[in-house]
Each structure stands twice: as C-alpha cells, then as structure tokens.
Design a protein around this motif. Sequence first.
Motif, PDB file in Angstrom:
ATOM      1  N   ARG A 152     101.496  -6.329  36.276  1.00 23.53           N
ATOM      2  CA  ARG A 152     100.838  -6.014  35.058  1.00 23.53           C
ATOM      3  C   ARG A 152     101.250  -7.167  33.935  1.00 23.53           C
ATOM      4  O   ARG A 152     100.466  -7.637  32.968  1.00 23.53           O
ATOM      5  CB  ARG A 152     101.013  -4.767  34.514  1.00 23.53           C
ATOM      6  CG  ARG A 152     100.411  -4.357  33.339  1.00 23.53           C
ATOM      7  CD  ARG A 152     100.538  -3.012  32.640  1.00 23.53           C
ATOM      8  NE  ARG A 152     101.682  -2.898  32.296  1.00 23.53           N
ATOM      9  CZ  ARG A 152     102.527  -1.748  31.659  1.00 23.53           C
ATOM     10  NH1 ARG A 152     101.594  -1.005  31.470  1.00 23.53           N
ATOM     11  NH2 ARG A 152     103.729  -2.062  30.980  1.00 23.53           N
ATOM     12  N   ASP A 153     102.726  -7.538  34.045  1.00 18.92           N
ATOM     13  CA  ASP A 153     102.916  -8.376  32.912  1.00 18.92           C
ATOM     14  C   ASP A 153     102.697  -9.720  33.232  1.00 18.92           C
ATOM     15  O   ASP A 153     102.208 -10.601  32.130  1.00 18.92           O
ATOM     16  CB  ASP A 153     104.603  -8.561  32.842  1.00 18.92           C
ATOM     17  CG  ASP A 153     105.307  -7.281  32.332  1.00 18.92           C
ATOM     18  OD1 ASP A 153     104.410  -6.365  31.578  1.00 18.92           O
ATOM     19  OD2 ASP A 153     106.166  -6.907  32.750  1.00 18.92           O
ATOM     20  N   ARG A 192      99.420 -10.465  34.770  1.00 17.15           N
ATOM     21  CA  ARG A 192      98.086 -10.349  34.952  1.00 17.15           C
ATOM     22  C   ARG A 192      97.627 -10.626  36.379  1.00 17.15           C
ATOM     23  O   ARG A 192      96.777 -11.246  36.707  1.00 17.15           O
ATOM     24  CB  ARG A 192      97.222 -11.310  33.981  1.00 17.15           C
ATOM     25  CG  ARG A 192      97.334 -10.818  32.587  1.00 17.15           C
ATOM     26  CD  ARG A 192      96.411 -11.909  31.716  1.00 17.15           C
ATOM     27  NE  ARG A 192      97.016 -13.291  31.626  1.00 17.15           N
ATOM     28  CZ  ARG A 192      96.116 -14.067  32.178  1.00 17.15           C
ATOM     29  NH1 ARG A 192      95.095 -13.860  32.730  1.00 17.15           N
ATOM     30  NH2 ARG A 192      96.741 -15.591  32.109  1.00 17.15           N
ATOM     31  N   GLN A 199      97.184   2.894  26.808  1.00 22.27           N
ATOM     32  CA  GLN A 199      97.755   2.423  27.996  1.00 22.27           C
ATOM     33  C   GLN A 199      98.958   2.968  28.173  1.00 22.27           C
ATOM     34  O   GLN A 199      99.406   3.561  29.402  1.00 22.27           O
ATOM     35  CB  GLN A 199      97.589   1.019  28.436  1.00 22.27           C
ATOM     36  CG  GLN A 199      96.162   0.602  28.330  1.00 22.27           C
ATOM     37  CD  GLN A 199      95.993  -1.087  28.273  1.00 22.27           C
ATOM     38  OE1 GLN A 199      97.028  -1.759  28.118  1.00 22.27           O
ATOM     39  NE2 GLN A 199      94.845  -1.688  28.527  1.00 22.27           N
ATOM     40  N   GLU A 251      96.408  -8.610  39.821  1.00 19.09           N
ATOM     41  CA  GLU A 251      96.076  -7.528  40.253  1.00 19.09           C
ATOM     42  C   GLU A 251      97.114  -6.498  41.163  1.00 19.09           C
ATOM     43  O   GLU A 251      97.497  -7.249  42.137  1.00 19.09           O
ATOM     44  CB  GLU A 251      94.633  -7.670  41.023  1.00 19.09           C
ATOM     45  CG  GLU A 251      94.142  -6.361  41.617  1.00 19.09           C
ATOM     46  CD  GLU A 251      92.820  -6.582  42.519  1.00 19.09           C
ATOM     47  OE1 GLU A 251      92.436  -5.615  43.027  1.00 19.09           O
ATOM     48  OE2 GLU A 251      92.546  -7.732  42.676  1.00 19.09           O
ATOM     49  N   ARG A 252      97.300  -5.389  40.931  1.00 23.57           N
ATOM     50  CA  ARG A 252      98.290  -4.561  41.813  1.00 23.57           C
ATOM     51  C   ARG A 252      97.982  -4.348  42.948  1.00 23.57           C
ATOM     52  O   ARG A 252      96.889  -4.098  43.434  1.00 23.57           O
ATOM     53  CB  ARG A 252      98.394  -3.237  41.030  1.00 23.57           C
ATOM     54  CG  ARG A 252      99.548  -2.160  41.259  1.00 23.57           C
ATOM     55  CD  ARG A 252      99.726  -1.128  40.357  1.00 23.57           C
ATOM     56  NE  ARG A 252     100.882  -0.425  40.475  1.00 23.57           N
ATOM     57  CZ  ARG A 252     101.537   0.452  39.765  1.00 23.57           C
ATOM     58  NH1 ARG A 252     100.854   0.986  38.538  1.00 23.57           N
ATOM     59  NH2 ARG A 252     102.605   1.018  40.029  1.00 23.57           N
TER      60      ARG A 252
END
Length: 933
Positions: free
Chosen positions: A840-841, A843, A567, A845-846
């Motif tokens: 992301r850190d 959790r 990743q 959703e982007r």
Amino acid sequence: MNTADAESTAKATPSENLRDFAGHYDFSFDSFQVQACGSIDAGHGVLVAAPTGSGKTVIGEYACFLAVREHSRCFYTTPIKALSNQKYHDLVAAHGADNVGLLTGDVTINGDAPIVVMTTEVLRNMLYAVSPDLETLSYVVLDEVHYLSDRFRGAVWEEVILGLAESVQVVALSATVSNAEEFGDWLDTVRGNVDIVVWEKRPVPLYQHVMADHEIYDLFGSDGRSVNPKLTALARQESRTTRDDSRRPRGRNGRGKRRVTYGSGQFGGASSSRVGDRRHQSHGLTPSRAMVVTALQKAGLVPAIYFVFSRQGCDAAVRQLLRSGVRLTDRTERAQLRELAQREGASLSETDRAALGWNDFVEALSRGIAAHHAGLLPVFKAIVEEGFTRGWLKVVFATETLALGINMPARTVVLERLVKYNGETHADITPGEYTQLTGRAGRRGIDTEGHAVVLWQTGMDPRAVAGLASKRTYPLRSSFAPNYNMAVNLVRSAGRDRARSLLEQSFAQFQADRKVVAAARQGVAVAGQIADAWQQAHCSRGDFASYARLRDEVRELEREQARLRKQDQRAAVLDGLSRLEPGDVIHLDAGKGSGWLVVIEPARPGKPEPHPLVMGEDHQIVRIAPEQFKSAPVTAAKVRVPKRFDRHSAAARKALSRALDARIEGLSVEAGRSRAPLDAEISHQISELRARLRAHPCHDCPHREDHARAAERALRLERENNVTQRRAADRRNSIAAQFDRICAVLDALGYLDPSHPDEVTPAGTMLTRIYSELDLVVAQAIREKVFAELNGPQLAAVLSTMVYEARATDTGGHRMPDDTSARAERALRSVWREVGLVERDHRVERQRDLDIGFADAAAQWASGASLADILGEFGLTAGDFVRWTRQVVDLASQISAAPGLAELGSPGLARTCRAVIGLLRRDIVDFETAEPE
C-alpha cells in the motif's frame, strides 16, 4: 518484417528439407503452410494466425524436424499440461521416443532430447535459471500464443519472447486474431526478422443454425447474409405470447423482486432468464437436451461437442440423457468404449471407483455420452478424449476449457446459451469466444462441412445471433505486468536498468504507446477551453486564479483528511477484529447489539472480512461485522470460554453470561475503545490556508462567487486534462513504473539492495525460485520461520492456503486441521497483512488473500485418508481434488528447491517439503502424475 496473406502469395519453390518433411504427410500443404515453413528455412521467425483446425501445428512440427536433421534442439511449448502430453505422443510417433522429451513440472522424460515438449512456464523458469539446456537451442515453438491475453498466465509468453537469445528462431502459432499485424510488428521489433502469415480460410466450411423446439433452422437465409425469415417469425410469435415483464429486470411495475442475473442480451442472451434453471430446459421453444441429441443423431450431425458452461450442468446433462434412455452407439462401439475404459482405468481401486461413480461413467460412455470439464479426474478426461477422437463417443457435454487447445474436433458444436460466467458475473460471450468455440466444428479430412447450433432461449433475437456469428473480431490484448519473482530474476540476470529497459519492450508497453498520440491531440483542444474559463473569472481586485487555487487546495486537503481517517479506521477495525480470540471482552458503542461483548469464536480465516461470533449483555449470540465499529475494538478484559463451547446449550450460554456479567462490573467504557489520533499535520495545513484566503484581496470582492464558478470550471477542466495527460505519460513508461514500484517493495523488505541496485540479497536469491501467485508472502513466511515447526500434514495444510481459491458456491465454515497449523496460519496471515501494508505504501496492488478451504482435505490426504473419505467429507470433485493437491505439491517443490533455506534460518524446511511431496503423491494423485506410456 514480411507481412502477407498466404492465399495471395505465389508459392515459392520448397526447399529440399521441406519436400522431405512434406513427404511424411498424406495431404498436400496449403499455401500458408508452405510460406511459413519457407520463412523458417530463410532463418526467420514466423507468426502464423489461422483458424482452429487449419493445420498450424504443421509449421511447429517442421521446426522439430529441422532440429533433428541439424543436430540442434527445438522446444515445443504449450499452455497446458494436457496439450503437452498430447503433443509429446504425436511427436514420438513421428520421430521416435529417443528424439522426443517431455517436461511439465511434475514429469521429466528424456530432457536432453533434440525435441522437448514443455509447458511455457517450464521454459520461462529455464530462462531465469540460465539452464545449460538453452545453449544448443535453435527453435522455440509457441503453440496457442494468443494465450498471452490470459489475465492470470499471459505474462509468461512475453517473458519467454523477451528472454530468448537472439539466435533462437521463434515459431508463434495463434488462433485467428484481428490485430495479427500489430502483434507481428511487436515480435519483429523485439526479435528481428519475424514474418507474419495470416490465413483466414477454414479447412472445412462452417454452417450456422438455431434449434427451436424439434427443428434445426439455418441461421441465415438463402443469400447467406440475411437472417432466416422463419426465425424472425418465431421471435415475433414468441413476443406475442410472452408477458412483457418477462423481459424486464424487476417485474411489471418495476418494483418487483426479479433481478438481472447476467448478460445484456446484446447477442441474444435473453438476459432475464437464469443460467442453469431447469425450468428453461424444455420451456416454450427451447428444446430439452435429449431432444437436441436425438435431433443431431437423426440429422447426421454427430459427433458433437455440446457446450454448457457449467460443470454441474455438464454432469447433469449426462444424467438426464441416461434417464431418458438415449443410446447413440452400436454394439461394436460400445465394446470398444468399455475396453478403453477398463484399460485406462486399470489403476483405479474398487473403493476409488465407487467414490468416483465409475459404473455410471462407463454406462454413459458405452451409450456414446460423456462430460468434459476441469472438475473431471484426469484419467476420466483421457478416456473421454481418446473415445471422442476415435469417433466412438458421439456427444460430449463440455465447458469452454475444452476449446482451449485440446485437439478434439467434432462435426457439430452446440451452444446451449450465449452467456457464461466470466469469473465475476454472467455475461454475453464475445465474438472472439464464439469463434473459438465454434471453431471445433468440422473435422479436416473427415467432414466436408461443420455445423454450429445455437439453442433457442426465451427472448432471443435472431438478428443479434447472426451479428455474433458473422463477426470475426478477436483482438489480442497483452496482460503483461511485472511481479516480484520476475523482478528479482531480471535484476539478478540483467541488472536493474537493463531489466527496466527490457520490460519497456513488452507487448503491453507497445500497445500502450499507440494511445499517447490521441491524448496529445485532446490536450490542445482543452487548453483553449481552460483559457476562456480563466478569462471569465477575471477580478479587478487581484489575481483570482491564485485565490481559486487556494480554495481548491483547502477542499482537497479536507477530502484527503476524511479519506485517510476512513481508510485508517477501517483498516484498524479489520485488523482488530481479526486478532480477537475466544474470551476477549470488547465494547460496541452504538447500533444494534451495542454494549459489552465476549468473543466465543474468532473470525474465520480465509474470509475477506472478519465476523467473530460473540455474546452480548442481552445474552444473545450473534456474529458482528466491521461496519458496526467506528474504531478498532480493544480487549478490556478476558473471560474463560470452554474449548468446546456449545452455543446451542442453554446451560453453557447461562454459565458464560454469568461470567461476562461478573467481568464487566466496574469496567469503564473507555477501556474498550481505541484512541486513534487525528492527522494534526493536515489540520495545521488547512488552518494556514484558510488564513491566507482571508488575507487575499479577492476575498472581499462582491462578485467573488460569480468569479468562483468560472474558476471552478477552469480548475475542473485542468484536472481532467491533467488526468488524461498523466495517463498518457504513464503509458509511455507504464510497465517500467510498475517495475519501479515493485522494486521499491523488494528494497523495503530486503530482497534487493538499494545501495547496490544491480544486486540481489540472499533472500532475493531464494525468491527467484518461488513462482507462486503469492510469491512474496511465501518468501517472507520462510524468512519469519512460519513453516519451521510443522510436520508433513500440517505443512500441506498451511501451503494449501496460498494456492487454493474457493469456487463461488463455497459456503465457508472451514477450519485448520489442528491447533499447530491454525497458529501457523495466523502467523502466515500476519505476514500477508504486513506485506500488504508495504504494498500500500508503494502503490502496488495487494496480493490475493489466503483461503483455508482446502487445508483440512490436504492434511487428511497427507495423513493417509482414502479418496472416498476426502470426496465424501469435503464435497470436492475428484478433478478439483487432484488439481489442488498437485498445486500444493508444486509449491512444496518450489520451496524445497529454493536456495539458501539454511542460511535464512530454516535448515529443515526443504526436508519437510520433500516429505510433503511424498505424502501427497500417492494412489490416484501419484497415478495422475506418472510418466505417459
């Protein structure tokens, strides 16, 4: 809560108000209408679930009538602006212009009236702003409330239902849904005193047909249940004359080039065919569009809505019928349609008409033929809708959007195919979609029966079509999920704990809670299997369970380390490639084109992955992909690349290759490589665990691997059960957990104050007025002054990247209009990446990517370009152009009204946004946002 089937409920004596109200209608109310209005009289809320065209809106209109009589207020909400406009005109005709207002975001008419029609988003925004207009509100009508299943906008309905004061009576009007009782149960739980009225009788009976070749067959036999034997005979006949491999996905030998492009064929979708393939329009038993329309007219089955599921298909159908010479109107109707077109289109200039294909539109219109889809200019839509509702237009080729609320009933509905594009792939339409589409057939008070006609397609199974037509399954599923704007608004108005509690009352949570019991039952059964497996893993030398867990922990850490490395490497590669600029010299270690490369063109903004254009040591010019790099590229040197480098010029390529060759002499390969460190902590943990394994008494057991197999089964069952139980636990507080993660992102970025959990920072206050899908990116870009130095056209271009979404057919190749806007777009993309890392850190959703596909068009329109120039240069439909321009206007309006811009370092941004609005709302765009007459 009172749940009742209106047909089986004895009629109560209507109130005096209801008798007065009913006197304004020229038909007698059905029992469900009387019952639902009686619930309103009793001070209750009501959910009405009934078929399309059954007269649900009468109940909503009764709430409006009471508001006027009681000197209170009623807000009538709809999911789309077109339906709001239509309802506004209906209510003005009933109550007079002084008593009715309209609020649709870009149109404000008589907003203080006792009845105000608005889109549901407008009401949601009023709730968050604690508008004083809510103080005298007594009734809210939620028309088409089943929209809360919409995955993009559905959350708005739940926000409104949860946010309205307890004193407000909610009148929810829904299409027929199979779980109306469940939805009504939730409404009663969160609102109190909500009655459910279910009515399944269509006002006009619907008959199902299939058209094959020139003939229209009944779908069902004489008993009304079994499939028409003539259709099953046609299917058998076709199967004997059709090659077997036409039904297979990859040709006769299974290795051919044929691919399944859509659909399983479960409902007769003929999955091996291609959508929109002209070869199938008149292939075999499939009738051509001209044949269908002619047959409908001869059978007295017009006016008809002909669903094609493709904008291009709708437009192509109109052109085909024009070429075929089909004419469906008489002399009087032709004159009426031409007069309608001239009246509604009077504001269009001659140049606009030429660009829009006005003459062909009017010619087809006069013949009784038109298209209706999202790419159509709104003034064209208005002409089509009025012409059709007046009965002058005979056939409208439409996409499924027409089925979502606009009041355009027909005698007949035609479905060209039983598959449609769902945003990701071509798939069979569902029973719910079939019911929604065919629900348009049969005009109440005009037709004694409605008709649905499905066109024959190669490979069709009439039994599957009959199964689809006979099902009435349309479950309502919540799409509710908290977002950043919702979070800051709820925290500001209710505090974090109260907001969290409020979200736990959502319909999404209500539905999720019902799945927890099944998970608990499963856990009891699996526990016994786990115990048996551990018994089989028993070891006389020691505790084999502890040994097996050590082994499992080592495997998991190794997998996690590999995942993290992969990743991190990919993220670094994507970021490195996106930052490359013309002239950067980098090194590609292995594979095709390896060696030193010089960047000619940077990665194209707006694309999911960066693919810069480069020249290699072999002097070949190619685009490189992220998959070619094992680590992020590092600029080792710079080479001057002319600003207007012509990649097709041999002289230009030769000059650049000489410059590259000279630059890379003496460069170390290591200079072009990144040095990403390994995760030392995980490696240390793995080493420690391996030492403990070697020291464990079971490690030297001669039967160790036999025990291990049983232990692995026990561990696998434990993991699976843990996942099931964790999901159940997540369901117990799934919405609240999402809210917590979103608040953590807002805490990290300074929109909420972690030390004062019930307070919103100045940045958070600004975010409360940003309702964009990319709300947090917009707010963060304002704070980082991304928009500060832009003029009107440049700002229009940059804002467009946050609202525009390219269609699947977009070939790319777009650019920002100038260097200044390109720099701002790069800065905006950097903000988007930074926000994504925080998401992301935590959790979350982007948020979706930026898209520059409309930027140049927005800038040129803001700079004064003509509609003809815009449509000609960018290949946009007029309807798409107006819609995307209005969305840029809407975002600019949100930013201009956001509080605290000056304090956040952008004192002139509101002024520039207002300038953008003025530049964009001109000519045809301004005409489309003008007040209704």
